[in-house]
Design an enzyme around this catalytic site. Structure first.
Site, mmCIF file in Angstrom:
data_model
loop_
_atom_site.group_PDB
_atom_site.id
_atom_site.type_symbol
_atom_site.label_atom_id
_atom_site.label_comp_id
_atom_site.label_asym_id
_atom_site.label_seq_id
_atom_site.Cartn_x
_atom_site.Cartn_y
_atom_site.Cartn_z
ATOM 1 N N ARG A 3 0.807 -1.228 0.000
ATOM 2 C CA ARG A 3 0.000 0.000 0.000
ATOM 3 C C ARG A 3 0.831 1.263 0.000
ATOM 4 O O ARG A 3 1.943 1.281 0.485
ATOM 5 C CB ARG A 3 -0.821 0.043 1.281
ATOM 6 C CG ARG A 3 -2.092 -0.687 1.172
ATOM 7 C CD ARG A 3 -2.902 -0.375 2.397
ATOM 8 N NE ARG A 3 -4.147 -1.102 2.335
ATOM 9 C CZ ARG A 3 -5.043 -1.088 3.310
ATOM 10 N NH1 ARG A 3 -4.792 -0.408 4.404
ATOM 11 N NH2 ARG A 3 -6.152 -1.761 3.185
ATOM 12 N N GLU A 35 -3.553 -8.509 -4.487
ATOM 13 C CA GLU A 35 -5.002 -8.693 -4.605
ATOM 14 C C GLU A 35 -5.348 -10.123 -5.012
ATOM 15 O O GLU A 35 -6.313 -10.696 -4.531
ATOM 16 C CB GLU A 35 -5.608 -7.701 -5.605
ATOM 17 C CG GLU A 35 -5.651 -6.272 -5.092
ATOM 18 C CD GLU A 35 -6.496 -6.109 -3.826
ATOM 19 O OE1 GLU A 35 -7.336 -6.965 -3.546
ATOM 20 O OE2 GLU A 35 -6.277 -5.118 -3.107
ATOM 21 N N GLN A 94 -8.790 -15.175 -1.424
ATOM 22 C CA GLN A 94 -9.412 -16.169 -0.534
ATOM 23 C C GLN A 94 -8.557 -16.386 0.701
ATOM 24 O O GLN A 94 -8.652 -17.430 1.345
ATOM 25 C CB GLN A 94 -9.559 -17.519 -1.260
ATOM 26 C CG GLN A 94 -10.291 -17.472 -2.565
ATOM 27 C CD GLN A 94 -11.785 -17.418 -2.379
ATOM 28 O OE1 GLN A 94 -12.291 -17.634 -1.286
ATOM 29 N NE2 GLN A 94 -12.507 -17.110 -3.439
ATOM 30 N N TYR A 154 -14.039 -7.352 -8.919
ATOM 31 C CA TYR A 154 -13.449 -6.891 -7.666
ATOM 32 C C TYR A 154 -11.975 -6.503 -7.856
ATOM 33 O O TYR A 154 -11.550 -5.417 -7.453
ATOM 34 C CB TYR A 154 -13.572 -7.970 -6.567
ATOM 35 C CG TYR A 154 -12.665 -7.647 -5.426
ATOM 36 C CD1 TYR A 154 -13.028 -6.663 -4.505
ATOM 37 C CD2 TYR A 154 -11.397 -8.231 -5.297
ATOM 38 C CE1 TYR A 154 -12.180 -6.287 -3.490
ATOM 39 C CE2 TYR A 154 -10.535 -7.854 -4.288
ATOM 40 C CZ TYR A 154 -10.939 -6.887 -3.388
ATOM 41 O OH TYR A 154 -10.091 -6.497 -2.400
ATOM 42 N N ASP A 212 -15.632 -6.247 -1.464
ATOM 43 C CA ASP A 212 -15.270 -7.621 -1.097
ATOM 44 C C ASP A 212 -16.165 -8.047 0.081
ATOM 45 O O ASP A 212 -17.110 -7.341 0.432
ATOM 46 C CB ASP A 212 -13.777 -7.716 -0.747
ATOM 47 C CG ASP A 212 -13.432 -6.952 0.522
ATOM 48 O OD1 ASP A 212 -14.305 -6.251 1.065
ATOM 49 O OD2 ASP A 212 -12.271 -7.072 0.986
ATOM 50 N N CYS A 257 -18.300 -1.317 17.620
ATOM 51 C CA CYS A 257 -19.139 -0.177 17.219
ATOM 52 C C CYS A 257 -18.724 1.105 17.936
ATOM 53 O O CYS A 257 -18.806 2.197 17.363
ATOM 54 C CB CYS A 257 -20.617 -0.483 17.492
ATOM 55 S SG CYS A 257 -21.223 -1.883 16.526
HETATM 56 S S1 SF4 Z 1 -21.320 0.785 13.922
HETATM 57 FE FE1 SF4 Z 1 -20.791 -1.332 14.297
HETATM 58 S S2 SF4 Z 1 -22.043 -2.545 12.909
HETATM 59 FE FE2 SF4 Z 1 -22.126 -0.431 12.214
HETATM 60 S S3 SF4 Z 1 -20.534 -0.289 10.657
HETATM 61 FE FE3 SF4 Z 1 -19.600 0.332 12.584
HETATM 62 S S4 SF4 Z 1 -18.725 -1.541 13.489
HETATM 63 FE FE4 SF4 Z 1 -20.143 -2.132 11.848
#
Ligand code: SF4
Length: 355
Positions: A30, A51, A56, A133, A151, A210
């Site tokens: 990269r 790539e 896989q 892809y 992907d 999240c």
């Molecule tokens: S908030 Fe959570 S579920 Fe939503 S894109 Fe971000 S990591 Fe993924």
């Protein structure tokens, strides 16, 4: 599901790129954002190689292969001139051997055309082993051209962002459309790498982070409270289970191996001979009738291997070659060379299982 028109596209782009500038993975093929901004360009040969290997395979598994290939064949001309068996041997362990054969064919096509990878999508798609892809990934990562790279990681992120209620298999066109609309045309290379990193390191299949995600402010799956419910799973179809008997013929410290047909599963790779791979079990009598030599066989291990579309159990039988017997095809290989041969994982297990 959240309609695309409701997505705060500009904000999604900015927050993802800000996150990538600070947290993106530093991978050997990269160009980092600051280097790209300073005018540095990626080597299309290195991007293409990575790539194809990553199609896989995980980054940690593919990285040593990437360095090995670049070390042995530093340019597309070197790879184009390489002996096919040597390339297949170097590829052994990466699986999906049709990719290795396409790799050689593609290197030869690019080398014959002067050694420069094309930029246009249609020209990339015309090369062996390059699908939608990979063409998009090369355009974005190597040439910094607008392209929407989708992907498995990106599919997962998009299905969660928009709570797409169907399995990926049936919602691919919709995922592609959403991914293309969000993709940043201002920094296409960085954006493509950023969304792949988001899927690989934050929006992971299990336990997505999240709280640390730059898209949490807009993510519908997070708002629902069950991001792991996406992508919605397709009903499971059981893989067929196949049986075979493999025949390992030794002569002292050597083993007889032959080449598989160049097309089809494990094409062009070395193998120990075996019966047909079939869903019914093999009786002793039938297996003996299929053996390449009429000698006393000793039963050794039973080895298992899982392919994409079926699993295989192979009972390994072994025998010493009678004095003076020579095979019609293939040849004798020193057991000490097993790691250097173009042996797919299954056949390596077969050789080791028969010792
Ligand atoms: S908030 Fe959570 S579920 Fe939503 S894109 Fe971000 S990591 Fe993924």
């Amino acid at each position: 599901m959240k309609p695309v028109r409701d997505l705060p596209i500009e904000k999604l782009r900015h927050s993802l790129l800000d996150w990538y500038d600070a947290e993106g993975r530093d991978l050997p093929w990269r160009i980092r954002p600051e280097a790209r901004a300073a005018g540095q360009i990626a080597d299309p040969y290195a991007v293409w190689l990575s790539e194809i290997m990553l199609q896989q395979t995980t980054v940690p598994h593919a990285t040593p292969y990437y360095f090995k290939f670049l070390d042995r064949w530093p340019s597309v001309h070197d790879l184009a001139a390489a002996d096919e068996d040597e390339v297949l041997a170097a590829w052994a362990g990466l699986g999906y051997y049709a990719r290795a054969r396409n790799l050689i064919a593609c290197a030869r096509a690019v080398s014959a055309a002067g050694g420069v990878f094309p930029e246009a999508e249609k020209d990339l798609l015309a090369l062996p082993g390059i699908g939608a892809y990979t063409a998009a990934a090369i355009r974005a990562a190597a040439f910094d051209l607008p392209a929407s790279v989708v992907d498995g990681n990106v599919e997962r992120v998009i299905t969660r962002l928009c709570t797409i209620p169907e399995p990926v298999k049936t919602s691919k066109p919709e995922i592609r459309q959403i991914a293309a609309e969000i993709a940043d045309p201002g920094r296409p290379g960085d954006y493509a790498q950023a969304i792949m990193d988001l899927g690989a390191t934050v929006c992971t299949p299990r336990k997505p982070d999240c709280a640390g995600c730059p898209w949490s402010f807009a993510c519908a799956a997070r708002a629902e409270g069950h991001p792991e419910a996406y992508p919605v799973k397709a009903p499971k179809v059981a893989k067929p289970h196949k049986h075979a008997v493999g025949f390992a013929v030794f002569r002292g410290e050597t083993i007889w191996l032959r080449k598989r047909p160049s097309r089809g599963l494990l094409g062009g790779m070395l193998e120990v001979p075996s019966t047909e791979w079939r869903t019914e079990k093999w009786s002793l009598t039938r297996a003996r009738a299929a053996a390449p030599l009429d000698v006393q066989w000793a039963k050794r291990a039973i080895i298992s291997h899982v392919f994409t579309h079926f699993s295989l159990e192979m009972a390994m039988w072994r025998a010493e070659a009678p004095t003076g017997w020579e095979p019609d095809e293939g040849g004798w290989h020193a057991l000490g060379d097993v790691d250097q041969l173009a042996l797919p994982s299954l056949m390596k297990k077969a050789v080791l299982g028969a010792l």
